[in-house]
Design an enzyme around this catalytic site. Structure first.
Site, PDB file in Angstrom:
ATOM      1  N   GLY A 159      -0.478 -10.211   5.103  1.00  0.00           N
ATOM      2  CA  GLY A 159      -0.699 -10.990   3.669  1.00  0.00           C
ATOM      3  C   GLY A 159      -0.838 -12.222   3.695  1.00  0.00           C
TER       4      GLY A 159
ATOM      5  N   HIS B  67      -3.658  -7.725  13.563  1.00  0.00           N
ATOM      6  CA  HIS B  67      -3.307  -7.334  12.145  1.00  0.00           C
ATOM      7  C   HIS B  67      -3.152  -8.611  11.226  1.00  0.00           C
ATOM      8  CE1 HIS B  67      -2.289  -3.251  12.479  1.00  0.00           C
ATOM      9  NE2 HIS B  67      -2.590  -3.548  13.745  1.00  0.00           N
TER      10      HIS B  67
ATOM     11  N   ASP C 196      -3.504   3.680   9.611  1.00  0.00           N
ATOM     12  CA  ASP C 196      -2.938   2.529   9.765  1.00  0.00           C
ATOM     13  C   ASP C 196      -1.450   2.475   9.630  1.00  0.00           C
ATOM     14  OD1 ASP C 196      -2.969  -0.274  10.167  1.00  0.00           O
ATOM     15  OD2 ASP C 196      -3.233  -0.771   8.124  1.00  0.00           O
TER      16      ASP C 196
ATOM     17  N   ALA D 267      -4.975 -10.790   9.560  1.00  0.00           N
ATOM     18  CA  ALA D 267      -5.989 -12.088   9.666  1.00  0.00           C
ATOM     19  C   ALA D 267      -6.986 -12.456   8.440  1.00  0.00           C
ATOM     20  CB  ALA D 267      -6.746 -11.971  10.974  1.00  0.00           C
ATOM     21  N   SER D 268      -6.569 -11.598   7.343  1.00  0.00           N
ATOM     22  CA  SER D 268      -7.303 -11.846   5.991  1.00  0.00           C
ATOM     23  C   SER D 268      -7.745 -13.185   5.687  1.00  0.00           C
ATOM     24  CB  SER D 268      -6.531 -11.351   4.807  1.00  0.00           C
ATOM     25  OG  SER D 268      -6.925  -9.867   4.617  1.00  0.00           O
TER      26      SER D 268
ATOM     27  N   ASP E 231      -6.854  -6.237   4.830  1.00  0.00           N
ATOM     28  CA  ASP E 231      -6.622  -5.467   3.745  1.00  0.00           C
ATOM     29  C   ASP E 231      -6.656  -6.374   2.489  1.00  0.00           C
ATOM     30  OD1 ASP E 231      -5.597  -3.766   1.958  1.00  0.00           O
ATOM     31  OD2 ASP E 231      -3.607  -3.480   2.553  1.00  0.00           O
ATOM     32  N   THR E 232      -5.659  -7.749   2.669  1.00  0.00           N
ATOM     33  CA  THR E 232      -5.194  -8.335   1.589  1.00  0.00           C
ATOM     34  C   THR E 232      -6.621  -9.186   1.002  1.00  0.00           C
ATOM     35  OG1 THR E 232      -3.173  -8.977   2.508  1.00  0.00           O
ATOM     36  CG2 THR E 232      -4.075 -10.347   0.961  1.00  0.00           C
TER      37      THR E 232
HETATM   38  P1  13P Z   1      -3.759  -8.292   5.834  1.00  0.00           P
HETATM   39  O1  13P Z   1      -3.074  -7.585   4.727  1.00  0.00           O
HETATM   40  O2  13P Z   1      -2.910  -9.712   6.058  1.00  0.00           O
HETATM   41  O3  13P Z   1      -5.401  -8.468   5.651  1.00  0.00           O
HETATM   42  O4  13P Z   1      -3.578  -7.332   6.881  1.00  0.00           O
HETATM   43  C1  13P Z   1      -3.972  -6.131   7.273  1.00  0.00           C
HETATM   44  C2  13P Z   1      -3.343  -5.213   8.167  1.00  0.00           C
HETATM   45  O5  13P Z   1      -2.764  -5.812   9.457  1.00  0.00           O
HETATM   46  C3  13P Z   1      -3.507  -3.896   8.140  1.00  0.00           C
HETATM   47  O6  13P Z   1      -3.018  -3.174   9.162  1.00  0.00           O
HETATM   48  O1  G3H Z   2      -0.492  -3.480   7.106  1.00  0.00           O
HETATM   49  C1  G3H Z   2      -1.112  -2.784   6.117  1.00  0.00           C
HETATM   50  C2  G3H Z   2      -1.266  -2.939   4.511  1.00  0.00           C
HETATM   51  O2  G3H Z   2      -1.418  -4.134   4.279  1.00  0.00           O
HETATM   52  C3  G3H Z   2       0.002  -2.315   4.011  1.00  0.00           C
HETATM   53  O3  G3H Z   2      -0.401  -1.688   2.947  1.00  0.00           O
HETATM   54  O4  G3H Z   2       0.838  -0.972   0.935  1.00  0.00           O
HETATM   55  O5  G3H Z   2      -0.830   0.464   2.107  1.00  0.00           O
HETATM   56  O6  G3H Z   2       1.200   0.026   3.028  1.00  0.00           O
HETATM   57  P1  G3H Z   2       0.399  -0.379   2.024  1.00  0.00           P
HETATM   58 ZN    ZN Z   3      -1.192  -4.175   9.876  1.00  0.00          ZN
END
Ligand code: 13P
Ligand code: G3H
Ligand code: ZN
Length: 285
Positions: free
Chosen positions: A183, A210, A83, A212-213, A234-235
């Site tokens: 985020g 990307h 990613d 869309a948490s 991710d978030t």
């Molecule tokens: P979020 O952290 O907002 O969920 O985004 C994740 C992301 O886009 C990882 O590439």
């Molecule tokens: O977009 C991706 C992540 O939210 C950023 O994560 O802290 O591992 O670079 P990172």
């Molecule tokens: Zn991202």
């Protein structure tokens, strides 16, 4: 079972659902992702950033994901993805390790530089059967700027440029900027759905969203209907994991790390399942 991510996402695009691409940093999050996918019979992408390659060790985290996917989910399509690779060298590292797909994020580079490096990466990745995600426009990050100062127009993906970009680079999938942000951000009141429709009309490849948490189900459905085939999350997982940890630590004087981390894993798994259900990929394995 590890599969070709392009085929996985092309199926989602044609079937009008989306695959979840979830970030992992450790054993527990990886188990949470694979178990959630297995329990819901969903195709899934497990992804790591450059920071995580450094934190966990590139081969160590790759082999961890691969072994868990093969052992726990032999019948579930799994992709292992880099990613936000920010440089040619970072992406090359993931290609050498054997990732099934890689992202080159040249979104902060000049347009021509983004094209040139993406193309170079497509050449080395395709030679090894690896799928490439590129980004055009720019998905901003929480913490880097004040919300009220964001000039959204500067970040948005231009549909005509997207057509030219994909033609010239040969990228397999494209991350788009339509008012989304990384985020938990207070985003544009509504994403630019019209822009997304125009992009999807011009480039017939899977589009990735990307950040869309915190999107509600209604918004998720609107963008799937207009061409999004993959969501990066991710978030929401970080928050679930930390919530589980806090609860386990406060509940009792627990000294067995496995018990504490299992609670974090279960909370994370719950958050992942909610996303998979909302994306419509449950039962699509
Ligand atoms: P979020 O952290 O907002 O969920 O985004 C994740 C992301 O886009 C990882 O590439
Ligand atoms: O977009 C991706 C992540 O939210 C950023 O994560 O802290 O591992 O670079 P990172
Ligand atoms: Zn991202």
């Amino acid at each position: 079972m590890l599969v070709d991510v392009k085929t996985m996402l092309e199926k989602a695009r044609l079937g009008k659902y989306a695959v979840g691409a979830f970030n992992t940093v450790n054993l527990e999050t990886t188990r949470a992702i694979i178990e959630a996918a297995k329990e819901l019979a969903a195709p899934v992408i497990v992804q790591v950033t450059e920071k995580t390659l450094d934190y966990a060790g590139g081969r160590a985290i790759f082999n961890l994901i691969k072994n868990i996917a093969e052992f726990y989910a032999a019948d579930i399509p799994v992709g292992i993805h880099l990613d936000h690779g920010k440089s040619f060298e970072a992406v090359e590292r993931a290609v050498d390790i054997g990732f099934t797909s890689v992202m080159y994020d040249g979104s902060r580079k000049e347009y021509v530089d983004n094209i040139m490096t993406t193309k170079k990466i497509v050449d080395i990745a395709h030679a090894r059967g690896i799928v490439v995600q590129a980004e055009l426009g720019n998905v901003p990050y929480l913490g880097e700027m004040q919300m009220e100062n964001i000039q959204w127009e500067k970040y948005m993906t231009d549909p005509d440029q997207a057509l030219q970009f994909v033609k010239e680079t040969g990228a397999d999938t494209l991350a788009v900027a339509i008012g989304n942000a990384h985020g938990f951000f207070q985003e544009r009141s509504e994403p630019d759905y019209e822009r997304l429709e125009m992009i999807a009309k011009r480039v017939a490849i899977p589009l990735v969203l990307h950040g869309a948490s915190d999107w509600n189900n209604g918004r998720v459905q609107e963008v799937i209907a207009r061409g999004i085939s993959c969501f990066n999350i991710d978030t929401a997982l970080r928050l679930a994991f930390i919530g589980g940890l806090r609860e386990a630590l406060h509940a009792e004087e627990e000294t067995d790390l496995r018990k504490v981390l299992t609670k974090a894993k279960e909370y994370t798994k719950g958050a992942i399942k909610e996303k998979i259900i909302s994306f419509g990929s449950a039962g699509k394995a």
